[in-house]
Design an enzyme around this catalytic site. Sequence first.
Site, PDB file in Angstrom:
ATOM      1  N   ASP A 156     -13.688   0.371  11.861  1.00 41.82           N
ATOM      2  CA  ASP A 156     -13.950  -1.013  12.224  1.00 41.82           C
ATOM      3  C   ASP A 156     -13.023  -1.923  11.412  1.00 41.82           C
ATOM      4  O   ASP A 156     -12.609  -1.588  10.305  1.00 41.82           O
ATOM      5  CB  ASP A 156     -15.411  -1.367  11.922  1.00 41.82           C
ATOM      6  CG  ASP A 156     -15.835  -2.671  12.569  1.00 41.82           C
ATOM      7  OD1 ASP A 156     -15.107  -3.166  13.460  1.00 41.82           O
ATOM      8  OD2 ASP A 156     -16.897  -3.192  12.189  1.00 41.82           O
ATOM      9  N   ALA A 185       0.837  -1.203   0.000  1.00 41.46           N
ATOM     10  CA  ALA A 185       0.000   0.000   0.000  1.00 41.46           C
ATOM     11  C   ALA A 185       0.871   1.252   0.000  1.00 41.46           C
ATOM     12  O   ALA A 185       1.912   1.292   0.665  1.00 41.46           O
ATOM     13  CB  ALA A 185      -0.918   0.004   1.212  1.00 41.46           C
ATOM     14  N   GLY A 232       4.476   1.241   8.230  1.00 43.76           N
ATOM     15  CA  GLY A 232       4.373   1.162   9.676  1.00 43.76           C
ATOM     16  C   GLY A 232       5.427   0.247  10.266  1.00 43.76           C
ATOM     17  O   GLY A 232       5.978  -0.614   9.583  1.00 43.76           O
TER      18      GLY A 232
END
Length: 606
Positions: free
Chosen positions: A381, A325, A330
């Site tokens: 969510d 992505a 991260g």
Amino acid sequence: MFPQRLDSPLAYAIAKAMLDGFNRHYQLFRAESARAKHRFETADWHGQQRAQRERIEFYDLRAREAVQRLEKEFKAGEQPMEVWHQAKLHYIGLLIDHHQPELAETFFNTVTTRILHRTYFHNDFIFVRPAVSTEYLENDEPAATPTYRSYYPTRENLRDELVRIVDNFRLNRPFEDLPRDAGYVLEALGARLAQAKLRANFQVQVLSSLFYRNKGAYLVGKIINGYTELPFALPILHGANGKLVIDTCLFGEDELLMLFSFARAYFMVDMEIPAATVQFLRTLMPRKPRGELYSALGLAKQGKTLFYRDFLYHLRHSSDRFRVAPGIKGMVMLVFDLPSFPYVFKVIRDHFPAQKDTTREQVQRKYLLVKQHDRVGRMADTLEYRDVAFARDRFDEDLLEEIRRFAPSQLEVSDRDGDGHEEVIIRHLYIERRMIPLNLFLQEAIEAGAIEQVEHAVIEYGNAIKDLVAANIFPGDMLWKNFGVTRNGKVVFYDYDEIEYLTDCNFRQVPAPRTEEEELSGEVWYPVGPRDVFPETFGPFLLGNPAVREVFMKHHADLLDPAFWQGHKERILAGHVHDVFPYDQDKRFGRRQRAAAQRVPEEAQA
């Protein structure tokens, strides 16, 4: 394929026990949802929050009970596949005239795959597609409550009919002034109906159960006039004096999409026929996937099932490849996506840098915390899956190499079916709605000179943090990259590995240096506990750009003050439950009326 015969008493007994397990689950689920009405009437906000958390666990508890019963009574895991095939056929027969067949099929899938230890996309003995139609499903018993009620007002009695519609929910708490509130709703409707000719089919359709969440109850329905349908929702809240008020009126698909957002907690709704409720909601929000509607109603497992079916369907009708992505990588998660599909896939790394003092188990607990907590429209969510298989030729080599390097324990590449077609199997992953990372959004807006976009995004960022604070959440890592911008411009948090309850944190002022050496030191010279937070240190990491800093300091400078955080912490510890609204404050009837009342003396004075 096994012969289609139904002569096995054992297979029937297995099917019947399975359905008994599901019926027990839905009975308990529905009873807990129905009790939300009493908790709302008695202002039991902590009880409402506790029930919302506990209800999420119901499904797994009942599935575990069903597995244990089947193993104990029938030694289910030792039965030949023919028995399981017949059990499925018996189960289909038992679902004729059942009121929740789609949920019962999913329950069968869950229990069967746990017993047979197979992933369901390779299992011939589960419901890959629904076997029982839910179309036009309704409770035909004479005394049954219909899914929705229809009212046929005239222009002259519309206000009285609005009062009757609300009264019919029989809330055991008085309204402050229901005719007044109905007048506000009628006034809000005025601009839409004033010039409209009321056609022969003019009516109001309203779902028969209120939708309860946190401190609100929502009446949901639509107004039909000719070929026009206008979705609406009325939030009912406790007013300042403890009596009920209609707080505002939400109109149209966009405003209802905000109410049913994937970044909000699940509703408590008393439903006999979930499929009928979802079908009605789809007429109000046709862009909302059915899976997300089931999840919004608290039926998260059914939401996952429908999402996965939609995903497989999309894969069959697309040819692009999964990729790493875009954005800053991260330190805890590997993130990949399929460009044509509006979701991202997140895999926990096997090892973390030294500055990330966490474990895989702790990260998973953080994601569970978010699942069970009130997300107040500010936390995405997540759908959690295990042993997910993808076609090998749909993966970029760079992505595969990234997973091999940083999360090898989560990856298997094999030809399990022996047909020459390799698969990529991911052991454990989370799936979230794709958003534009806030740091990229701001960078593009700054480069384009779009000052209004920059201002809106920074204000939204601060509002997002304040909404999280009101819900007892400290995001931990507040960098721009950990927030995303949704399609309607809302800023949502999506990086949960450092999330904490606000009440578990200790917010401190940076001590004044005692010596010149301490003042000039590039290192932290004062003692710092594991839960200590120093809000004034956020600035250097967030406010390097002058345009961003100006907007932030104008609207959210209090986020750099420990007193802001400590004050909220103390109120929450004292038992206060904050109001967080799924709509703009200026839409509230009470605020509008107060503003109008304040303007009258000024005009008179002038």
